[in-house]
Design a protein around this motif. Structure first.
Motif, PDB file in Angstrom:
ATOM      1  N   LEU A  35       0.835  -1.204   0.000  1.00 31.56           N
ATOM      2  CA  LEU A  35       0.000   0.000   0.000  1.00 31.56           C
ATOM      3  C   LEU A  35       0.876   1.264   0.000  1.00 31.56           C
ATOM      4  O   LEU A  35       0.637   2.207  -0.755  1.00 31.56           O
ATOM      5  CB  LEU A  35      -0.909  -0.014   1.222  1.00 31.56           C
ATOM      6  N   ALA A  36       1.909   1.256   0.843  1.00 30.35           N
ATOM      7  CA  ALA A  36       2.807   2.408   0.908  1.00 30.35           C
ATOM      8  C   ALA A  36       3.566   2.576  -0.405  1.00 30.35           C
ATOM      9  O   ALA A  36       3.739   3.705  -0.899  1.00 30.35           O
ATOM     10  CB  ALA A  36       3.790   2.234   2.067  1.00 30.35           C
ATOM     11  N   GLN A  37       4.025   1.467  -0.978  1.00 25.42           N
ATOM     12  CA  GLN A  37       4.751   1.544  -2.249  1.00 25.42           C
ATOM     13  C   GLN A  37       3.838   2.039  -3.365  1.00 25.42           C
ATOM     14  O   GLN A  37       4.261   2.825  -4.217  1.00 25.42           O
ATOM     15  CB  GLN A  37       5.314   0.162  -2.612  1.00 25.42           C
ATOM     16  N   LEU A  38       2.583   1.608  -3.358  1.00 33.50           N
ATOM     17  CA  LEU A  38       1.630   2.084  -4.362  1.00 33.50           C
ATOM     18  C   LEU A  38       1.476   3.603  -4.271  1.00 33.50           C
ATOM     19  O   LEU A  38       1.430   4.299  -5.291  1.00 33.50           O
ATOM     20  CB  LEU A  38       0.275   1.396  -4.165  1.00 33.50           C
ATOM     21  N   PHE A  90      18.977   3.854  11.404  1.00 31.68           N
ATOM     22  CA  PHE A  90      18.050   4.235  12.469  1.00 31.68           C
ATOM     23  C   PHE A  90      16.859   3.290  12.617  1.00 31.68           C
ATOM     24  O   PHE A  90      16.024   3.485  13.500  1.00 31.68           O
ATOM     25  CB  PHE A  90      17.556   5.669  12.251  1.00 31.68           C
ATOM     26  N   GLY A  91      16.775   2.304  11.734  1.00 31.94           N
ATOM     27  CA  GLY A  91      15.681   1.347  11.840  1.00 31.94           C
ATOM     28  C   GLY A  91      14.674   1.494  10.722  1.00 31.94           C
ATOM     29  O   GLY A  91      14.268   2.596  10.375  1.00 31.94           O
ATOM     30  N   ARG A  92      14.262   0.357  10.160  1.00 32.71           N
ATOM     31  CA  ARG A  92      13.380   0.391   8.989  1.00 32.71           C
ATOM     32  C   ARG A  92      11.959   0.789   9.360  1.00 32.71           C
ATOM     33  O   ARG A  92      11.284   1.477   8.603  1.00 32.71           O
ATOM     34  CB  ARG A  92      13.407  -0.973   8.301  1.00 32.71           C
ATOM     35  N   LYS A  93      11.494   0.352  10.529  1.00 27.42           N
ATOM     36  CA  LYS A  93      10.141   0.736  10.949  1.00 27.42           C
ATOM     37  C   LYS A  93      10.077   2.240  11.161  1.00 27.42           C
ATOM     38  O   LYS A  93       9.126   2.894  10.709  1.00 27.42           O
ATOM     39  CB  LYS A  93       9.757   0.001  12.238  1.00 27.42           C
ATOM     40  N   THR A  94      11.086   2.796  11.828  1.00 28.11           N
ATOM     41  CA  THR A  94      11.126   4.244  12.060  1.00 28.11           C
ATOM     42  C   THR A  94      11.113   5.002  10.745  1.00 28.11           C
ATOM     43  O   THR A  94      10.334   5.947  10.553  1.00 28.11           O
ATOM     44  CB  THR A  94      12.385   4.620  12.868  1.00 28.11           C
ATOM     45  N   ALA A  95      11.998   4.593   9.815  1.00 27.48           N
ATOM     46  CA  ALA A  95      12.076   5.269   8.514  1.00 27.48           C
ATOM     47  C   ALA A  95      10.761   5.150   7.756  1.00 27.48           C
ATOM     48  O   ALA A  95      10.281   6.114   7.146  1.00 27.48           O
ATOM     49  CB  ALA A  95      13.219   4.678   7.691  1.00 27.48           C
ATOM     50  N   PHE A  96      10.153   3.973   7.817  1.00 27.18           N
ATOM     51  CA  PHE A  96       8.893   3.722   7.116  1.00 27.18           C
ATOM     52  C   PHE A  96       7.785   4.629   7.658  1.00 27.18           C
ATOM     53  O   PHE A  96       7.079   5.308   6.894  1.00 27.18           O
ATOM     54  CB  PHE A  96       8.505   2.248   7.285  1.00 27.18           C
ATOM     55  N   LEU A  97       7.644   4.664   8.991  1.00 28.07           N
ATOM     56  CA  LEU A  97       6.555   5.439   9.595  1.00 28.07           C
ATOM     57  C   LEU A  97       6.761   6.944   9.416  1.00 28.07           C
ATOM     58  O   LEU A  97       5.803   7.674   9.121  1.00 28.07           O
ATOM     59  CB  LEU A  97       6.419   5.095  11.080  1.00 28.07           C
ATOM     60  N   PRO A 135      12.788   2.917  -0.047  1.00 27.05           N
ATOM     61  CA  PRO A 135      13.791   1.900   0.294  1.00 27.05           C
ATOM     62  C   PRO A 135      13.494   1.190   1.607  1.00 27.05           C
ATOM     63  O   PRO A 135      13.804   0.002   1.757  1.00 27.05           O
ATOM     64  CB  PRO A 135      15.110   2.687   0.366  1.00 27.05           C
ATOM     65  N   ALA A 136      12.883   1.884   2.571  1.00 24.02           N
ATOM     66  CA  ALA A 136      12.502   1.225   3.824  1.00 24.02           C
ATOM     67  C   ALA A 136      11.487   0.125   3.546  1.00 24.02           C
ATOM     68  O   ALA A 136      11.573  -0.980   4.095  1.00 24.02           O
ATOM     69  CB  ALA A 136      11.933   2.250   4.804  1.00 24.02           C
ATOM     70  N   ALA A 137      10.526   0.407   2.661  1.00 25.09           N
ATOM     71  CA  ALA A 137       9.493  -0.583   2.320  1.00 25.09           C
ATOM     72  C   ALA A 137      10.104  -1.817   1.660  1.00 25.09           C
ATOM     73  O   ALA A 137       9.810  -2.959   2.039  1.00 25.09           O
ATOM     74  CB  ALA A 137       8.451   0.054   1.396  1.00 25.09           C
ATOM     75  N   LEU A 138      10.986  -1.597   0.680  1.00 19.86           N
ATOM     76  CA  LEU A 138      11.562  -2.725  -0.045  1.00 19.86           C
ATOM     77  C   LEU A 138      12.493  -3.543   0.844  1.00 19.86           C
ATOM     78  O   LEU A 138      12.502  -4.772   0.787  1.00 19.86           O
ATOM     79  CB  LEU A 138      12.305  -2.221  -1.293  1.00 19.86           C
TER      80      LEU A 138
END
Length: 501
Positions: A35-38, A90-97, A135-138
Motif C-alpha cells: 500500500l505504501a509503495q503504491l 536508524f531502523g526500517r520501521k522508524t524510517a517507514f513510519l 527503500p525502507a518498504a523494499l
C-alpha cells in the motif's frame, strides 16, 4: 562457488525475528508495504492527468507546468540512497513510519496549494519523504520474507505494483479529477497513509542492522548532487535542447559527481553505497534491467496517454481504464515469473525473454493510425508489453535485493528505486525529444494548419517513441542475456536466496 546472503548461514538481526513471525502476519506486512509503495509509485503519474485542471485553477504557465512533475522526480531520485542508509542506521520501521507521515502531510499541503510555488514545494517534499519511504518498504520486504517460495510470491506482488503503479496512477488521477477535483489527486495520499501507518505501527519491528555505522556525509552530498544533476539535465532536454548548456552542462556535472562518489566509496570508512553490493554479477545485471525497463515503460504510459486522449477522444477516466489489461497481464506474468520460471530456468532465460516480449509489443504498437481502434491497435499490444515487463521487473527487483548483508538491505533497495527513477527520467527526456523531432520532420514542407496533417504528425511522434522503446527493450534482451549467470538461484529455507555464482 556460491555467495551467502547475510553471514555464513546465520540470520542477521531482523531476519531471524521476522522469519519467526506467523505466516499470516507476514502477509499483512506485505499488504501494508504494498500500500505504501503504491502511494509512492502512483504519485509519479497521478498528478499528470490533473495538471490541466491545476493549471487553470492556479494560473501557472505552460513553461512551469513540467516542474510539478520534475520537482517530485528530482527530490526522489537524488535523496534515495540517503533514505536507504537512514533506514539501515536508524531502523526500517522508524524510517517507514516517518516517511508515511511526512508524505501524507506534504500531500495535504499540495492539495491545499493556493499558488504554483506552494504546489511545487509540496511536490519536492513528497519526493524527499518518498525517498525515505520507498527503500525502507523494499528492505522490510527483503528481511520479512525469508522462505524461498513465500519470498518469490511477495516480490511478485511488490514488483507488479512497482511496474503497474504508474498505470494505476493514471486511472485514479482520471477518476478523482473527473468526479471530484484535481486537489484530490494529492488528498488521496492522506487516506492511504492513515491505513499504511496504522498497519506499520502494529505489525512492523524496528531493526537497526547498521547501527554501529556512521552516515557518509561526503558520499551523501556527492551522490545527491550527482543524481540531481543527471535527472535535471535530462529534464532540461525536454524544454531546451541537447545543445543547451542547461542540458549538457548538468549531464557532464552529474557524470563527474557520480564518478567522484564511486571513488570516494572505495576510501570511506562507512560508505553510503558499499561497492560489494554492485560486484555480484546477477545483482549488477538486475540494476541495469530495472534501469532499462523504467526508461522504456514511460514510452507506453506517456505517449499512449496522449494518443488515447487527443486522438481517440478518451476521457481521463477511460484512459486509465484502458491501461488495466496491461496491469492484469503484468501481475499474472510477475507471479509466474518469480514463483515458477526463475526458480526452474534461472534469470538468464527468463529476464531476456521478458525484454524480448516487451520489445515485440512496443514494435507492434507502432501500427497505430489516426483512425485506429483501441480494441485492435492498442489492447493486444498492451497485453503483450505487460506480459513482457512482468517477467522483467519483479524478478530483477528480487535478485537485486536478495543476497545482500542485512546491514546493506536498505541501501540496496534504495539503489533499485534510484535505477527505476533515473531510468524513467532518462526515458521521458529522450523519448520526448525524439518524438518532437519526428513531428517537426514530418511537418516540413506540409501545411501545418491542415488538421489531418497535424493529426498525422502526432502519430509520427508517438510511433517514433514506440520504436525507440522497442529498441531499448531489445538492448535490454541482449544485455540481460550477456550479464546474468547461468543456473538458478539456490535457496536456503532459513535465509534470503543464495545466488549461484
Amino acid at each position: 562457488m556460491s555467495q551467502k546472503t547475510l553471514t555464513d548461514g546465520a540470520p542477521a538481526a531482523g531476519v531471524e525475528a521476522s522469519s519467526e513471525a506467523p505466516s499470516n502476519k507476514r502477509w499483512w506486512i506485505l499488504a501494508v508495504i504494498a500500500l505504501a509503495q503504491l502511494m509512492v509509485v502512483l504519485d509519479a503519474t497521478i498528478v499528470n492527468i490533473a495538471l490541466p485542471s491545476a493549471q487553470a485553477d492556479l494560473g501557472f504557465s505552460d513553461g512551469n507546468r513540467q516542474w510539478i512533475v520534475t520537482a517530485y522526480a528530482l527530490a526522489f531520485a537524488s535523496l534515495l540512497l540517503l533514505g536507504g542508509r537512514i533506514a539501515d542506521l536508524f531502523g526500517r520501521k522508524t524510517a517507514f513510519l516517518v516517511g508515511v507521515v511526512g508524505f501524507a502531510a506534504v500531500s495535504a499541503l499540495g492539495g491545499a496549494a493556493t499558488n504554483f510555488e506552494m504546489l511545487v514545494t509540496a511536490r519536492a517534499l513528497q519526493g524527499a519523504f518518498g525517498a525515505l519511504l520507498a527503500p525502507a518498504a523494499l528492505s522490510l520486504l527483503n528481511t520479512t520474507f525469508t522462505d524461498a517460495r513465500e519470498r518469490a510470491k511477495a516480490f511478485s506482488v511488490y514488483g507488479a505494483i512497482a511496474g503497474a503503479g504508474g498505470a494505476v496512477g493514471l486511472l485514479l488521477g482520471g477518476v478523482l479529477t473527473d468526479a471530484l477535483d484535481w486537489r484530490w489527486t494529492l488528498y488521496v495520499n492522506v487516506v492511504i497513509a492513515v491505513v499504511a501507518f496504522a498497519g506499520g505501527w502494529v505489525l512492523l519491528h524496528n531493526h537497526r542492522d547498521a547501527a554501529n555505522s556512521k552516515l557518509d556525509v561526503p558520499g551523501t552530498v556527492l551522490v545527491a548532487a550527482g543524481l540531481f544533476s543527471l535527472v535535471y539535465g535530462f529534464s532540461n532536454a525536454e524544454t531546451h535542447d541537447w545543445g543547451s548548456p542547461a542540458t549538457w552542462g548538468f549531464l557532464i556535472a552529474g557524470g563527474v559527481l557520480l564518478a567522484a562518489f564511486t571513488w570516494w566509496q572505495t576510501k570511506a570508512a562507512h560508505p553510503l553505497l558499499p561497492l560489494r553490493i554492485l560486484l555480484d554479477r546477477n545483482r549488477a545485471a538486475s540494476f541495469l534491467a530495472v534501469l532499462i525497463s523504467g526508461g522504456g515503460m514511460f514510452g507506453v504510459f506517456l505517449f499512449l496517454t496522449y494518443y488515447l486522449q487527443l486522438n481517440l477522444g478518451f476521457s481521463p477516466t477511460k484512459t486509465g481504464v484502458a491501461f488495466l489489461p496491461m496491469v492484469a497481464a503484468l501481475m499474472v506474468a510477475a507471479q509466474v515469473g518469480t514463483t515458477t520460471l526463475v526458480p526452474r530456468m534461472g534469470p538468464k532465460a527468463v529476464i531476456p525473454l521478458g525484454f524480448g516480449i516487451a520489445a515485440v509489443g512496443m514494435a507492434w504498437l507502432t501500427g497505430i493510425g489516426v483512425g485506429s481502434s483501441y480494441m485492435s491497435a492498442v489492447l493486444p499490444q498492451l497485453i503483450v508489453v505487460g506480459l513482457g515487463l512482468g517477467l522483467v521487473m519483479p524478478p530483477a527487483m528480487q535478485l537485486a535485493t536478495g543476497g545482500v548483508a542485512a546491514e546493506d538491505a536498505g541501501v540496496a533497495s534504495a539503489t533499485v528505486n534510484a535505477m527505476q527513477q533515473v531510468g524513467g527520467s532518462i526515458g521521458t527526456a529522450l523519448l520526448n525529444t525524439l518524438a518532437a523531432s519526428a513531428a517537426t520532420d514530418y511537418l516540413a514542407g506540409k501545411d501545418p494548419s491542415n488538421k489531418l496533417v497535424q493529426a498525422q504528425a502526432t502519430i509520427e511522434s508517438y510511433t517514433t517513441a514506440f520504436w525507440w522503446s522497442a529498441g531499448l527493450f531489445a538492448a535490454g534482451t541482449l544485455i540481460a542475456f550477456l550479464l546474468y549467470r547461468r543456473g538458478v538461484p539456490e535457496q536456503d529455507p532459513d535465509a534470503a536466496p543464495v545466488v549461484h555464482m
